[in-house]
Design a protein around this motif. Sequence first.
Motif, PDB file in Angstrom:
ATOM      1  N   ALA A  34      36.454  18.124  89.076  1.00  0.00           N
ATOM      2  CA  ALA A  34      35.068  17.653  89.496  1.00  0.00           C
ATOM      3  C   ALA A  34      34.501  16.925  88.209  1.00  0.00           C
ATOM      4  N   PRO A  35      33.703  15.755  88.683  1.00  0.00           N
ATOM      5  CA  PRO A  35      33.244  15.065  87.411  1.00  0.00           C
ATOM      6  C   PRO A  35      32.123  16.062  86.773  1.00  0.00           C
ATOM      7  N   SER A  36      31.346  16.869  87.491  1.00  0.00           N
ATOM      8  CA  SER A  36      30.585  17.661  86.742  1.00  0.00           C
ATOM      9  C   SER A  36      31.096  18.671  85.476  1.00  0.00           C
ATOM     10  N   ALA A  37      32.266  19.028  85.779  1.00  0.00           N
ATOM     11  CA  ALA A  37      33.173  19.697  84.533  1.00  0.00           C
ATOM     12  C   ALA A  37      33.191  18.714  83.466  1.00  0.00           C
ATOM     13  N   LEU A  38      33.765  17.797  83.712  1.00  0.00           N
ATOM     14  CA  LEU A  38      33.821  16.801  82.683  1.00  0.00           C
ATOM     15  C   LEU A  38      32.565  16.284  81.961  1.00  0.00           C
ATOM     16  N   SER A  39      31.472  16.182  82.797  1.00  0.00           N
ATOM     17  CA  SER A  39      30.137  16.031  82.073  1.00  0.00           C
ATOM     18  C   SER A  39      29.832  16.644  80.802  1.00  0.00           C
ATOM     19  N   LEU A  40      30.415  17.937  80.936  1.00  0.00           N
ATOM     20  CA  LEU A  40      30.318  18.889  79.727  1.00  0.00           C
ATOM     21  C   LEU A  40      30.829  18.295  78.326  1.00  0.00           C
ATOM     22  N   LEU A  41      31.661  17.436  78.368  1.00  0.00           N
ATOM     23  CA  LEU A  41      32.254  16.809  77.485  1.00  0.00           C
ATOM     24  C   LEU A  41      31.222  15.941  76.566  1.00  0.00           C
ATOM     25  N   TYR A  42      30.177  15.334  77.043  1.00  0.00           N
ATOM     26  CA  TYR A  42      29.168  14.903  76.167  1.00  0.00           C
ATOM     27  C   TYR A  42      28.519  15.707  75.274  1.00  0.00           C
ATOM     28  N   PRO A  43      28.339  15.288  74.179  1.00  0.00           N
ATOM     29  CA  PRO A  43      27.492  16.453  73.057  1.00  0.00           C
ATOM     30  C   PRO A  43      26.285  16.408  73.438  1.00  0.00           C
ATOM     31  N   ALA A  44      25.531  17.387  73.083  1.00  0.00           N
ATOM     32  CA  ALA A  44      23.903  17.487  73.224  1.00  0.00           C
ATOM     33  C   ALA A  44      23.662  16.489  72.345  1.00  0.00           C
ATOM     34  N   ALA A  45      24.087  16.430  71.163  1.00  0.00           N
ATOM     35  CA  ALA A  45      23.430  15.479  70.066  1.00  0.00           C
ATOM     36  C   ALA A  45      23.643  13.980  70.398  1.00  0.00           C
ATOM     37  N   GLY A  46      24.162  13.676  71.439  1.00  0.00           N
ATOM     38  CA  GLY A  46      24.762  12.309  71.813  1.00  0.00           C
ATOM     39  C   GLY A  46      25.562  11.612  70.999  1.00  0.00           C
ATOM     40  N   ILE A  47      25.860  10.476  71.193  1.00  0.00           N
ATOM     41  CA  ILE A  47      26.889   9.604  70.511  1.00  0.00           C
ATOM     42  C   ILE A  47      26.184   8.428  70.314  1.00  0.00           C
ATOM     43  N   ALA A  48      26.312   7.834  68.846  1.00  0.00           N
ATOM     44  CA  ALA A  48      25.808   6.577  68.546  1.00  0.00           C
ATOM     45  C   ALA A  48      26.408   5.523  69.204  1.00  0.00           C
ATOM     46  N   GLY A  49      25.429   4.672  69.966  1.00  0.00           N
ATOM     47  CA  GLY A  49      25.864   3.527  70.566  1.00  0.00           C
ATOM     48  C   GLY A  49      26.540   3.619  72.062  1.00  0.00           C
ATOM     49  N   TYR A  50      26.453   5.001  72.484  1.00  0.00           N
ATOM     50  CA  TYR A  50      27.002   5.480  73.727  1.00  0.00           C
ATOM     51  C   TYR A  50      26.138   6.178  74.464  1.00  0.00           C
ATOM     52  N   PRO A  51      25.166   5.646  75.068  1.00  0.00           N
ATOM     53  CA  PRO A  51      24.022   6.736  75.670  1.00  0.00           C
ATOM     54  C   PRO A  51      24.599   7.416  76.868  1.00  0.00           C
ATOM     55  N   ARG A  52      24.178   8.741  77.095  1.00  0.00           N
ATOM     56  CA  ARG A  52      24.682   9.663  78.100  1.00  0.00           C
ATOM     57  C   ARG A  52      24.612   9.014  79.559  1.00  0.00           C
ATOM     58  N   LYS A  53      23.718   8.021  79.592  1.00  0.00           N
ATOM     59  CA  LYS A  53      23.743   7.140  81.060  1.00  0.00           C
ATOM     60  C   LYS A  53      24.977   6.479  81.232  1.00  0.00           C
ATOM     61  N   VAL A  54      25.214   5.854  80.185  1.00  0.00           N
ATOM     62  CA  VAL A  54      26.513   5.121  80.273  1.00  0.00           C
ATOM     63  C   VAL A  54      27.756   5.888  80.506  1.00  0.00           C
ATOM     64  N   PHE A  55      27.554   6.891  79.521  1.00  0.00           N
ATOM     65  CA  PHE A  55      28.880   7.997  79.810  1.00  0.00           C
ATOM     66  C   PHE A  55      29.032   8.332  81.271  1.00  0.00           C
ATOM     67  N   LEU A  56      27.813   8.799  81.851  1.00  0.00           N
ATOM     68  CA  LEU A  56      27.932   9.322  83.293  1.00  0.00           C
ATOM     69  C   LEU A  56      28.460   8.036  84.059  1.00  0.00           C
ATOM     70  N   ASP A  57      27.913   6.840  83.992  1.00  0.00           N
ATOM     71  CA  ASP A  57      28.527   5.646  84.708  1.00  0.00           C
ATOM     72  C   ASP A  57      30.065   5.671  84.520  1.00  0.00           C
ATOM     73  N   ASP A  58      30.209   5.842  83.467  1.00  0.00           N
ATOM     74  CA  ASP A  58      31.924   5.557  83.227  1.00  0.00           C
ATOM     75  C   ASP A  58      32.680   6.723  84.028  1.00  0.00           C
ATOM     76  N   LEU A  59      31.892   7.952  83.732  1.00  0.00           N
ATOM     77  CA  LEU A  59      32.684   9.392  84.363  1.00  0.00           C
ATOM     78  C   LEU A  59      32.668   9.083  85.895  1.00  0.00           C
ATOM     79  N   ILE A  60      31.676   8.622  86.518  1.00  0.00           N
ATOM     80  CA  ILE A  60      31.531   8.397  87.819  1.00  0.00           C
ATOM     81  C   ILE A  60      32.758   7.476  88.295  1.00  0.00           C
ATOM     82  N   ALA A  61      32.977   6.370  87.622  1.00  0.00           N
ATOM     83  CA  ALA A  61      33.994   5.435  87.814  1.00  0.00           C
ATOM     84  C   ALA A  61      35.335   6.105  87.827  1.00  0.00           C
ATOM     85  N   GLU A  62      35.346   6.792  86.759  1.00  0.00           N
ATOM     86  CA  GLU A  62      36.860   7.328  86.610  1.00  0.00           C
ATOM     87  C   GLU A  62      37.135   8.430  87.585  1.00  0.00           C
ATOM     88  N   ALA A  63      36.149   9.288  87.839  1.00  0.00           N
ATOM     89  CA  ALA A  63      36.398  10.315  89.005  1.00  0.00           C
ATOM     90  C   ALA A  63      36.765   9.627  90.455  1.00  0.00           C
TER      91      ALA A  63
END
Length: 354
Positions: free
Chosen positions: A130-159
Motif C-alpha cells: 500500500a502507498p501508505s506504507a511507503l509514505s513512511l520513507l519520507y524523513p520527518a526532517a524533509g528533503i532539500a529541494g523535494y517537498p513532501r507534497k511532491v513526494f506524495l504526488d510521485d508516490l501516488i503515481a507509482e502506486a
Amino acid sequence: MDIPTEPIGSIPRPPALLAALTDHAAGRISDAELAARQAGAVADTITRLEQLGCPVLVDGEQSKPSFVTYPIAGLDDLSPDGAVIPFADGHTRQLPHLTSGPFRYRVHAAEYLKEARRHTRLPVKQAVIAPSALSLLYPAAGIAGYPRKVFLDDLIAEAEADIRGCLDAGAHAVQLDFTEGRLSLKLDPSGGLLEDFITLNNQVLERFSTAERARIGVHTCPGGDQDSTHSADVDYGGLLPQLLRLQAGNFYIQLAGEPDPARVLEIIGAHLRPGTRVFIGVTDPIDPEVETPEQVRDRVLRAARHIPVEQLGTCDDCGFSPFADDTSTSREVAFAKIAARIRGTALASEALGV
C-alpha cells in the motif's frame, strides 16, 4: 457458487532458496544463480498450490526480499536508518528513508505476476504494498529541494502504476498490503495518522474504475513476523470502520488469531458496504497448530451470521513469511494450513447451500 477462498501472499521459502539467499549475500553465487533458484521456488509453489486444489494462486513471494521493500530494493537514494517497527517479542524491522527525489519504484509487482503466470492457467492474485506504507520513507526532517507534497504526488503515481500494471498483466485480483493501518493507531491513538493513510490510499484507488476496483482488495492484520505481531493489542474497533471506507472491492481481514472474533464480525457487519466482499482469516500463520477443516468450517459459519454469504470469502490471516528470512513457520505447515482452509471453506459452502 462456492464461497471464494484466496491466499494472502507469502509462503516460506524452501531450504535451497534460503541457502541461495545466504550465498548471494556473501558473494558466493551470482545474481543469475539466485534468480534461477527463485524461479524454481515459484514454479514449485504454484505446482503445490494447484495440487491442493487452490482456486486462486499466488507465487508465495518467493522472489521478493519482503512484502514491503520489493519496489525499492536496490535504489541508491536510500539510507538504512528509517522508521523502526517493534514487535511484541522484542525484535524489530527497520525501513530505510529516502535521501533525494524524485521517488520512483525500481521494481513493479507485475514482474512477479508475469513469472507466476508462466507456470499455470489458473487465476493468479498479486499482492502489492500500500502507498501508505511507503509514505513512511519520507524523513520527518524533509528533503532539500523535494517537498513532501511532491513526494506524495510521485508516490501516488507509482502506486497506481504498480496496481494497473498487475491488472493489465491479467491478475485475478490485486491486494494492497496495509498492515500499517492497525499499527498507526498505536503510533497515534488520536487516529490522525490512520486518517492520513486512508486518504492517501483512496487517492490511489479513486484513479480506478468501478470495474477495476472490483478486482482490487486491501489486506489488514497486526503484522506477522517470526511468530510475533506489532499491533495485536490495538482494538480493531478503531480501525475497521475506517478501513471499510477504502474504495476497494475486497477486504482481507485477519480474524483467526483474534481473541473475540464475534465482536470483530459485528463491527464488520455494521460497516460493510453493498457490493464489497470480506475475506475473513480462518487460519492463523502464527499458531503452530494446523487447523482442521472442521474448525475452518465453523469459523466460516460463524462469520455468515454477521456477513451476507454473497459478500463472504475466506483467506489466511496474513502471509506465512512476509520477510524472506522469516523461517518461524515451515513450508509444510503453511501448505497444510492452506489445505485446511480450502477444504473447510468447501464444507461451509455445503452447509450453507451455496
